[in-house]
Design a protein around this motif. Sequence first.
Motif, PDB file in Angstrom:
ATOM      1  N   GLU A 264       0.827  -1.210   0.000  1.00 29.08           N
ATOM      2  CA  GLU A 264       0.000   0.000   0.000  1.00 29.08           C
ATOM      3  C   GLU A 264       0.860   1.259   0.000  1.00 29.08           C
ATOM      4  OE1 GLU A 264      -2.455  -0.432   3.394  1.00 29.08           O
ATOM      5  OE2 GLU A 264      -3.843  -1.860   2.447  1.00 29.08           O
ATOM      6  N   GLU A 265       1.958   1.219   0.771  1.00 24.63           N
ATOM      7  CA  GLU A 265       2.864   2.370   0.773  1.00 24.63           C
ATOM      8  C   GLU A 265       3.494   2.572  -0.602  1.00 24.63           C
ATOM      9  OE1 GLU A 265       5.671   1.608   3.820  1.00 24.63           O
ATOM     10  OE2 GLU A 265       4.300   2.074   5.483  1.00 24.63           O
ATOM     11  N   ILE A 266       3.866   1.461  -1.233  1.00 25.07           N
ATOM     12  CA  ILE A 266       4.444   1.564  -2.574  1.00 25.07           C
ATOM     13  C   ILE A 266       3.424   2.132  -3.553  1.00 25.07           C
ATOM     14  CG2 ILE A 266       5.277   0.185  -4.516  1.00 25.07           C
ATOM     15  CD1 ILE A 266       6.698  -1.601  -2.524  1.00 25.07           C
ATOM     16  N   GLN A 267       2.183   1.636  -3.460  1.00 25.48           N
ATOM     17  CA  GLN A 267       1.133   2.174  -4.333  1.00 25.48           C
ATOM     18  C   GLN A 267       0.951   3.668  -4.128  1.00 25.48           C
ATOM     19  OE1 GLN A 267      -2.168  -0.304  -3.204  1.00 25.48           O
ATOM     20  NE2 GLN A 267      -1.838  -1.772  -4.871  1.00 25.48           N
ATOM     21  N   ALA A 327      11.203  -4.617  -7.078  1.00 24.02           N
ATOM     22  CA  ALA A 327      12.012  -5.754  -7.532  1.00 24.02           C
ATOM     23  C   ALA A 327      12.236  -6.756  -6.398  1.00 24.02           C
ATOM     24  CB  ALA A 327      13.354  -5.253  -8.075  1.00 24.02           C
ATOM     25  N   ALA A 328      12.453  -6.239  -5.179  1.00 26.31           N
ATOM     26  CA  ALA A 328      12.644  -7.130  -4.030  1.00 26.31           C
ATOM     27  C   ALA A 328      11.377  -7.939  -3.761  1.00 26.31           C
ATOM     28  CB  ALA A 328      13.040  -6.320  -2.800  1.00 26.31           C
ATOM     29  N   LEU A 329      10.216  -7.305  -3.854  1.00 25.25           N
ATOM     30  CA  LEU A 329       8.958  -8.025  -3.636  1.00 25.25           C
ATOM     31  C   LEU A 329       8.708  -9.047  -4.745  1.00 25.25           C
ATOM     32  CD1 LEU A 329       6.618  -5.115  -2.421  1.00 25.25           C
ATOM     33  CD2 LEU A 329       7.650  -6.925  -1.049  1.00 25.25           C
ATOM     34  N   LEU A 330       9.080  -8.692  -5.961  1.00 18.90           N
ATOM     35  CA  LEU A 330       8.895  -9.642  -7.061  1.00 18.90           C
ATOM     36  C   LEU A 330       9.799 -10.857  -6.881  1.00 18.90           C
ATOM     37  CD1 LEU A 330       8.644  -7.225 -10.133  1.00 18.90           C
ATOM     38  CD2 LEU A 330       6.808  -8.585  -9.126  1.00 18.90           C
ATOM     39  N   ASP A 337       0.558 -11.300  -5.527  1.00 21.33           N
ATOM     40  CA  ASP A 337       0.868  -9.881  -5.709  1.00 21.33           C
ATOM     41  C   ASP A 337       1.679  -9.607  -6.963  1.00 21.33           C
ATOM     42  OD1 ASP A 337      -0.384  -9.336  -3.283  1.00 21.33           O
ATOM     43  OD2 ASP A 337       1.467  -9.712  -2.152  1.00 21.33           O
ATOM     44  N   LEU A 338       2.061 -10.633  -7.715  1.00 20.99           N
ATOM     45  CA  LEU A 338       2.925 -10.424  -8.873  1.00 20.99           C
ATOM     46  C   LEU A 338       2.278  -9.529  -9.914  1.00 20.99           C
ATOM     47  CD1 LEU A 338       4.536 -13.961  -9.439  1.00 20.99           C
ATOM     48  CD2 LEU A 338       5.601 -11.891  -8.539  1.00 20.99           C
ATOM     49  N   VAL A 339       1.048  -9.775 -10.228  1.00 22.41           N
ATOM     50  CA  VAL A 339       0.367  -9.002 -11.271  1.00 22.41           C
ATOM     51  C   VAL A 339       0.269  -7.535 -10.870  1.00 22.41           C
ATOM     52  CG1 VAL A 339      -1.769  -8.741 -12.567  1.00 22.41           C
ATOM     53  CG2 VAL A 339      -0.926 -11.034 -12.015  1.00 22.41           C
ATOM     54  N   GLU A 340      -0.142  -7.294  -9.624  1.00 22.05           N
ATOM     55  CA  GLU A 340      -0.283  -5.913  -9.164  1.00 22.05           C
ATOM     56  C   GLU A 340       1.068  -5.201  -9.119  1.00 22.05           C
ATOM     57  OE1 GLU A 340      -2.259  -3.493  -5.371  1.00 22.05           O
ATOM     58  OE2 GLU A 340      -2.194  -5.688  -5.420  1.00 22.05           O
ATOM     59  N   LEU A 341       2.097  -5.889  -8.656  1.00 27.98           N
ATOM     60  CA  LEU A 341       3.428  -5.280  -8.584  1.00 27.98           C
ATOM     61  C   LEU A 341       3.974  -4.969  -9.968  1.00 27.98           C
ATOM     62  CD1 LEU A 341       5.063  -7.412  -5.747  1.00 27.98           C
ATOM     63  CD2 LEU A 341       4.532  -4.978  -5.658  1.00 27.98           C
TER      64      LEU A 341
END
Length: 691
Positions: A264-267, A327-330, A337-341
């Motif tokens: 959410e913070e990233i968004q 990139a770290a989350l991916l 969450d891959l699609v949203e990221l």
Amino acid sequence: LLFLSETGGKDRRSGLILTIPLCLEQTSMDELSVTLDYLLSIPSEKCKARGFTVIVDGRKSQWNVVKTVVLMLQNVVPAEVSLVCVVKPDEFWDKKVTHFCFWKEKDRLGFEVILVSANKLTRYIEPCQLTEDFGGTLTYDHMDWLNKRLVFEKFTKESTSLLDELALINNGSDKGTQQERERSIDLNFLPSVDPETVLQTGHELLSELQQRRFNGSDGGVSWSPMDDELLAQPQVMKLLDSLREQYTRYQEVCRQRSKRTQLEEIQQKVMQVVNWLEGPGSEQLRTQWGIGDSIRASQALQQKHEEIESQHSEWFAVYVELNQQIAALLNAGDEEDLVELKALQQQLSDVCYRQASQLEFRQNLLQAALEFHSVAQDLSQQLDGLLGMLCVDVAPADGASIQQTLKLLEEKLKSVDSGLQGLREKGQSLLDQISNQASWAYGKDVTIENKENVDHIQGVMEDMQLRKQRAFKIFVCEDMVDVRRLKMLQMVQLFKCEEDAAQAVEWLSELLDALLKTHIRLGDDAQETKVLLEKHRKFVDVAQSTYDYGRQLLQATVVLCQSLRCTSRSSGDTLPRLNRVWKQFTVTSEERVHRLETAVAFHSTAEKILQECPEQPDAFNDMDQFDEIEAVGKSLLDRLTVPVVYPDGSEQYFGSPSDMASAAEHIREKMKLVSLKKQQLRQPEATTPES
């Protein structure tokens, strides 16, 4: 103080032994009742079914207190108590009364009461099941048991409370909707105690219990404080297993919550970057479209653009940080969450790259404009310098300055041509960039602004071309420039001739100086003197060539001065010096020739006389030769002492006085030999008549 044991302290029916020590001080029945309730809650139901043997230690108490305690057992543990052993003092109480009283109450109490001395307690309980207080051998540390019990109670309380909290948190995270999960997690997110601390306490407690059970007490005597029942080792293990399970789930809940919060913070940050770049950032670029009409104007636009880039750099830094986080989350590999990221990453990259391209395009355009105006300014200054140089007549000063002026003119002509060519190239490159500026670059139609920039660039190039043409039209055509160049070349040649003529005078002066200072020997014999005479003639030829070269150069300067219509300085300075030095050299050379020819005659005659033999018939008849040689020698000696007199009346000597003295001494020695020869010839002539 109460003592309760199972495996270490049991009666003959394997029932648990409960010891109640009484003291002289008044015993609170309420506290005793509570303590008994607590102790009876510790054993398992299986242990309770085997019954209890209660030892009431009344050796330090009164009978009434003992009786009250025994009666209280009926209410606290009536069914579990099978035998009550009252330890009496050795010299106290009435045995009949006490025994009779308990015997009468046996049916009502429900258990048997025995009044016994401490030393006879082993009749009912084995010594190994009794502590040292009752004459037994059972090792027991009540304070150690109490401390372990307190640790266990604290651990049980904290772990039970923590399990409830973790279960509430974990169960809340399993609710149906995302909003319900987040609301439940928010309300009960942090447990009241640290799970790691509680788990550590439980592991330490379990380790201590297991160590005591298998290793015995510190004293080395094998003893087990009823781990399985009284200290509830299985309960500790069960609580630890439950805690680990719930804590693992809790950690996963926290990880999911942290990931969701981070996402959410990233968004939020991504939208902030995108909104600024597409809003205020793009608006800043829309207001900047001009290229300036001078170097200063272009530099001002560049400075403004650098300010805009500085503001963009702050957001680009946020973009880099966000891209690393995404990139770290991916890389973590959470498929949900891959699609949203990836969508966030693509959106952010597209906006940032597009804005960066616009900034780079604008920067390149301003840099090209600055280079174009710089070339135009340099070309303008070159044209001004060329025009000023063409308008000023060339006055002869010296060869170096004329040569420098000619070189400068050549450089200016080449510089103007190359500068104009460079201006055309820079202008065309700038026009190409402007023509490639599409409307997407700033989000609007830039045709009008581009037309103004194009007109300005073309106007500057046309103006520079016209200024070059005006500069050459001053002399009607560009051929006049060649005339100016030819005139400068003639001036350079004029000064070169004058410099070379002056150099010829210097060379001739050096030859004259060498003739006077080094050409002083007359030779030791006729042959050597002839060689010196031949070398002198060659030396004179060199001087003659130098003089002729100087005369030719001076004649060339006269012709060039007539062509340039200027007065030559050579006729009044260099030419008289050349003639004066040449006359001095001629006089000196003639004197040198005369001396050498006289020396040849002297050496030839002297050598002839000295080589003749007295037996020759004509030796005595040619005495005139001796007179002639003496006259030639004296003339030569006199000539060596006479200086060379120049036409202007000045005088110069050959060599130094010592050099002349050395040459004269050699001539005198040869004259002495000739005189001796003359005397030898006369002696035979004097003796002949007498004979």
